[in-house]
Scaffold this motif. Structure first.
Motif, PDB file in Angstrom:
ATOM      1  N   LEU A  12       0.859  -1.216  -0.074  1.00  0.00           N
ATOM      2  CA  LEU A  12       0.133   0.011   0.030  1.00  0.00           C
ATOM      3  C   LEU A  12       0.750   1.189  -0.156  1.00  0.00           C
ATOM      4  O   LEU A  12       1.732   1.484   0.801  1.00  0.00           O
ATOM      5  CB  LEU A  12      -1.011  -0.039   1.221  1.00  0.00           C
ATOM      6  N   ARG A  13       0.740   2.174  -0.968  1.00  0.00           N
ATOM      7  CA  ARG A  13       1.624   3.351  -1.194  1.00  0.00           C
ATOM      8  C   ARG A  13       0.533   4.594  -0.834  1.00  0.00           C
ATOM      9  O   ARG A  13      -0.401   4.579  -1.330  1.00  0.00           O
ATOM     10  CB  ARG A  13       1.933   3.555  -2.658  1.00  0.00           C
ATOM     11  N   PHE A  14       1.137   5.406   0.295  1.00  0.00           N
ATOM     12  CA  PHE A  14       0.496   6.296   0.890  1.00  0.00           C
ATOM     13  C   PHE A  14       0.958   7.895  -0.004  1.00  0.00           C
ATOM     14  O   PHE A  14       2.074   7.701  -0.132  1.00  0.00           O
ATOM     15  CB  PHE A  14       0.756   6.520   2.241  1.00  0.00           C
ATOM     16  N   THR A  15      -0.064   8.543  -0.097  1.00  0.00           N
ATOM     17  CA  THR A  15       0.252   9.761  -0.736  1.00  0.00           C
ATOM     18  C   THR A  15       0.078  10.964  -0.008  1.00  0.00           C
ATOM     19  O   THR A  15       0.339  12.279  -0.311  1.00  0.00           O
ATOM     20  CB  THR A  15      -0.889   9.868  -2.091  1.00  0.00           C
ATOM     21  N   ASN A  16      -0.459  10.830   1.316  1.00  0.00           N
ATOM     22  CA  ASN A  16      -0.732  11.958   2.319  1.00  0.00           C
ATOM     23  C   ASN A  16       0.056  11.590   3.791  1.00  0.00           C
ATOM     24  O   ASN A  16      -0.923  11.540   4.605  1.00  0.00           O
ATOM     25  CB  ASN A  16      -1.932  12.185   2.439  1.00  0.00           C
TER      26      ASN A  16
ATOM     27  N   LEU B  64      -3.221  -0.765   7.135  1.00  0.00           N
ATOM     28  CA  LEU B  64      -3.352  -2.265   6.528  1.00  0.00           C
ATOM     29  C   LEU B  64      -4.122  -1.882   5.390  1.00  0.00           C
ATOM     30  O   LEU B  64      -4.506  -3.199   4.712  1.00  0.00           O
ATOM     31  CB  LEU B  64      -3.749  -3.035   7.396  1.00  0.00           C
ATOM     32  N   GLY B  65      -4.709  -1.040   4.934  1.00  0.00           N
ATOM     33  CA  GLY B  65      -5.606  -0.706   3.785  1.00  0.00           C
ATOM     34  C   GLY B  65      -7.100  -1.228   4.292  1.00  0.00           C
ATOM     35  O   GLY B  65      -7.861  -1.695   3.099  1.00  0.00           O
ATOM     36  N   LYS B  66      -7.482  -1.357   5.457  1.00  0.00           N
ATOM     37  CA  LYS B  66      -8.671  -1.910   6.016  1.00  0.00           C
ATOM     38  C   LYS B  66      -9.656  -0.707   6.066  1.00  0.00           C
ATOM     39  O   LYS B  66     -10.868  -0.873   6.025  1.00  0.00           O
ATOM     40  CB  LYS B  66      -8.651  -2.521   7.250  1.00  0.00           C
TER      41      LYS B  66
ATOM     42  N   GLY C 185      -2.318  -1.273  -3.445  1.00  0.00           N
ATOM     43  CA  GLY C 185      -3.235  -0.327  -3.744  1.00  0.00           C
ATOM     44  C   GLY C 185      -2.412   0.963  -3.418  1.00  0.00           C
ATOM     45  O   GLY C 185      -1.234   1.149  -3.159  1.00  0.00           O
ATOM     46  N   ILE C 186      -3.254   2.274  -3.532  1.00  0.00           N
ATOM     47  CA  ILE C 186      -2.867   3.601  -3.274  1.00  0.00           C
ATOM     48  C   ILE C 186      -3.660   4.207  -1.976  1.00  0.00           C
ATOM     49  O   ILE C 186      -4.929   4.047  -2.168  1.00  0.00           O
ATOM     50  CB  ILE C 186      -2.659   4.561  -4.262  1.00  0.00           C
ATOM     51  N   SER C 187      -3.239   4.774  -1.332  1.00  0.00           N
ATOM     52  CA  SER C 187      -4.100   5.389  -0.073  1.00  0.00           C
ATOM     53  C   SER C 187      -3.853   6.892   0.198  1.00  0.00           C
ATOM     54  O   SER C 187      -2.832   7.171  -0.102  1.00  0.00           O
ATOM     55  CB  SER C 187      -3.956   4.670   1.379  1.00  0.00           C
ATOM     56  N   ASP C 188      -4.805   7.746   0.099  1.00  0.00           N
ATOM     57  CA  ASP C 188      -4.675   9.124   0.412  1.00  0.00           C
ATOM     58  C   ASP C 188      -5.154   9.341   1.911  1.00  0.00           C
ATOM     59  O   ASP C 188      -5.364  10.602   2.027  1.00  0.00           O
ATOM     60  CB  ASP C 188      -5.625   9.830  -0.582  1.00  0.00           C
ATOM     61  N   ALA C 189      -5.097   8.260   2.788  1.00  0.00           N
ATOM     62  CA  ALA C 189      -5.437   8.643   4.270  1.00  0.00           C
ATOM     63  C   ALA C 189      -4.352   9.706   4.644  1.00  0.00           C
ATOM     64  O   ALA C 189      -3.149   9.391   4.573  1.00  0.00           O
ATOM     65  CB  ALA C 189      -5.557   7.308   4.990  1.00  0.00           C
ATOM     66  N   LEU C 190      -4.739  10.519   5.455  1.00  0.00           N
ATOM     67  CA  LEU C 190      -3.702  11.305   6.293  1.00  0.00           C
ATOM     68  C   LEU C 190      -3.274  10.604   7.535  1.00  0.00           C
ATOM     69  O   LEU C 190      -3.775  10.275   8.389  1.00  0.00           O
ATOM     70  CB  LEU C 190      -4.440  12.610   6.751  1.00  0.00           C
TER      71      LEU C 190
END
Length: 527
Positions: free
Chosen positions: A72-76, A424-426, A385-390
């Motif tokens: 999981l790749r984070f953007t934020n 964990l992308g949950k 996937g990709i996550s934009d979660a802060l």
């Protein structure tokens, strides 16, 4: 009736721990029933735009890219601070560095910043039955005020939760230029004792200032102390010649020790906190990486870092530990190009953008200073996937504690929030807000970013100043557009990631709300 703050924090921490543990049994173990191993890879000065999985096109990072593709790749994702000591302190302790006076860039002989009653990622996991290891850069201080480099060096990493530690004291551009294993300098000859000073020259060893003709790497500013391995450092050192490192061998030395730790502890749950020096200055890649990238030596050491990550991942695969190991990759702060050595990095970027779409970098309050690569891979448990979660690096402690069902001691890690579902992308949800620091303070909430230039880091706010010790705010901004600043700046990061348009005048109610929120976080003592 006045609230007892200590009692409140104890109850708050206990309630948070209970909530964190509830409903997470499925996260806490693998199908074999074993607790998952944890590998944290904390790189140095790697910006959001420095990796090809984050958009870089002038340098390629296949090992890190493969990790991102499988995870999981984070953007934020953010560090606490735009400089290394504060961000590393915050990440390990789960406490904003600005709450604690004295947490700033340290010289190599500074005392340990972490207090004996503070929790760390290592101490929490050790309490859960993990064997804990540090390999790489430390830079959070050693000793209790005066260090005897020729005897036992303590307190240090082993006193704050690490069972085994192979590291150097500060940064590669600071003396002493030696490795330490647990409490002693590695390969020290007792007949050649080490002495260190950050105030005055000691001994008769050549320095960059007095003997520039002996340098294999030219200076741009500072870094003109004792010459070690052809490179002059910050500070002065005599002795310890047999113990001194070779810069071109550093990546292989640290990576080899990290692999050895994994091999030694493969049959029991372990935490490896791997903190390579790359890509911090001085940039002296091994011969197989030198001169291989069009964007210069800075990109060469990015390739070297990618090799180190690949060795770690290959070791886990070889030992059949992939499905039982959570791996997290990130960086301590944003990028800097010219940071005290004239290695040509600023002239050879060739279009490479270390901070990606963001303004600023290391030392700055802008997003380029704290928005970082952040990748989580756990084969079979984290959906790619990709996550934009802060998310913040502060949250690693509470999240790992939840992962292994280990309560965090009350009154500690007061700013760490359990973000395990997001990591964990949950869940797509992250933090509601987070505070950032450089010379001044900022706060992020959703798409908004408020910079309050009247607020200074520290438990007791002080005038704006930052001991860069060889670093330069001006150099980190060189080549970037200049925009007017104001006491209060508001940016819509979603629409304006480059922070070019201060919209404070258009949204006074948002400015006031975020200003008050920042003040509340500072005064209430916890997030």
């Amino acid at each position: 009736m006045p609230i007892d703050r200590r009692l409140f924090l104890q109850r708050f921490a206990a309630g948070t721990a209970t909530f964190a543990l509830a409903g997470l049994e499925s996260f806490a173990s693998t199908p074999s029933g074993k607790k998952p191993n944890i590998v944290v890879i904390l790189s140095d000065d790697v910006g959001y735009g420095d990796l090809s999985c984050y958009g870089a096109t002038h340098v390629h990072t296949p090992a890190i890219d493969a990790m991102a593709s499988a995870g999981l790749r984070f953007t934020n994702a953010h560090s606490d601070a735009a400089t290394c000591t504060p961000s590393r302190y915050a990440m390990l302790t789960g406490s904003y560095a600005w709450r604690h006076d004295g947490v700033q860039i340290l010289p190599g002989d500074a005392k340990l910043l972490i207090q004996s009653n503070q929790s760390t990622i290592a101490s929490v996991l050790k309490s859960a039955g993990y064997t804990t290891g540090l390999v790489g850069k430390w830079h959070i201080g050693l000793g209790d005020g005066k260090i005897d480099w020729n005897g036992e060096i303590k307190p240090g990493p082993c006193e704050v939760g690490f069972d085994d530690a192979f590291f150097f004291a500060a940064t590669a551009d600071r003396v002493p230029s030696v490795y330490i294993h647990n409490h002693r300098v590695v390969n020290l000859d007792p007949s050649d004792p080490i002495h260190v000073s950050y105030e005055n020259k000691i001994g008769n060893e050549p320095t960059g200032k007095e003997d520039p003709e002996l340098l294999k790497m030219k200076l741009s500013e500072g870094h003109d102390g004792t010459i070690i391995d052809g490179i002059s450092r910050i500070g002065f050192m005599t002795g310890g010649k047999a113990a001194r490192w070779k810069d071109e061998e550093m990546a292989a030395t640290f990576t080899g020790n990290a692999v050895e730790f994994i091999e030694k502890n493969q049959h029991k749950p372990f935490l490896l906190y791997f903190t390579p020096s790359d890509i911090h200055v001085p940039r002296a890649p091994a011969p197989e990486f030198a001169g291989k990238n069009e964007c210069g030596v800075r990109c060469d050491v990015i390739s070297q870092l990618d090799w180190s990550v690949g060795r770690i991942l290959d070791t886990l695969k070889r030992l059949h530990l992939d499905e039982n190991t959570l791996v997290l990759f990130t960086s301590d702060n944003g990028p800097v190009v010219n940071d005290g050595y004239d290695d040509g990095s600023d002239r050879k970027l060739d279009g490479h953008k270390p901070a990606g779409p963001f303004r600023g970098g290391k030392y700055t309050i802008f997003e380029g200073g704290t928005t970082l690569p952040f990748i989580v891979r756990w084969t079979g448990h984290v959906k790619p996937g990709i996550s934009d979660a802060l998310v913040s690096q502060l949250d690693i402690l509470a999240s790992f504690a939840a992962l292994v069902h280990q309560p965090v001691p009350a009154g500690t890690a007061e700013d760490s929030i359990n973000m395990l579902p997001a990591m964990l992308g949950k869940s797509p949800k992250g933090r509601e807000s987070l505070v950032e620091e450089a010379q001044v303070m900022g706060i992020r909430e959703g798409k908004w970013k408020l910079i309050d230039r009247s607020q200074r880091p520290g438990a007791h706010p002080r005038p704006a100043s930052l001991d860069l010790s060889g670093g330069s705010l001006e150099r980190s901004l060189k080549g970037q557009p200049s925009y007017p600043t104001a006491p209060l700046e508001l940016y819509d990061i979603a629409a304006d990631p480059g922070e070019t348009k201060n919209v404070a005048a258009q949204y006074p109610e948002i400015v006031e709300r975020l200003r008050r929120k920042l003040a509340d976080v500072r005064t209430q003592g916890h997030s």
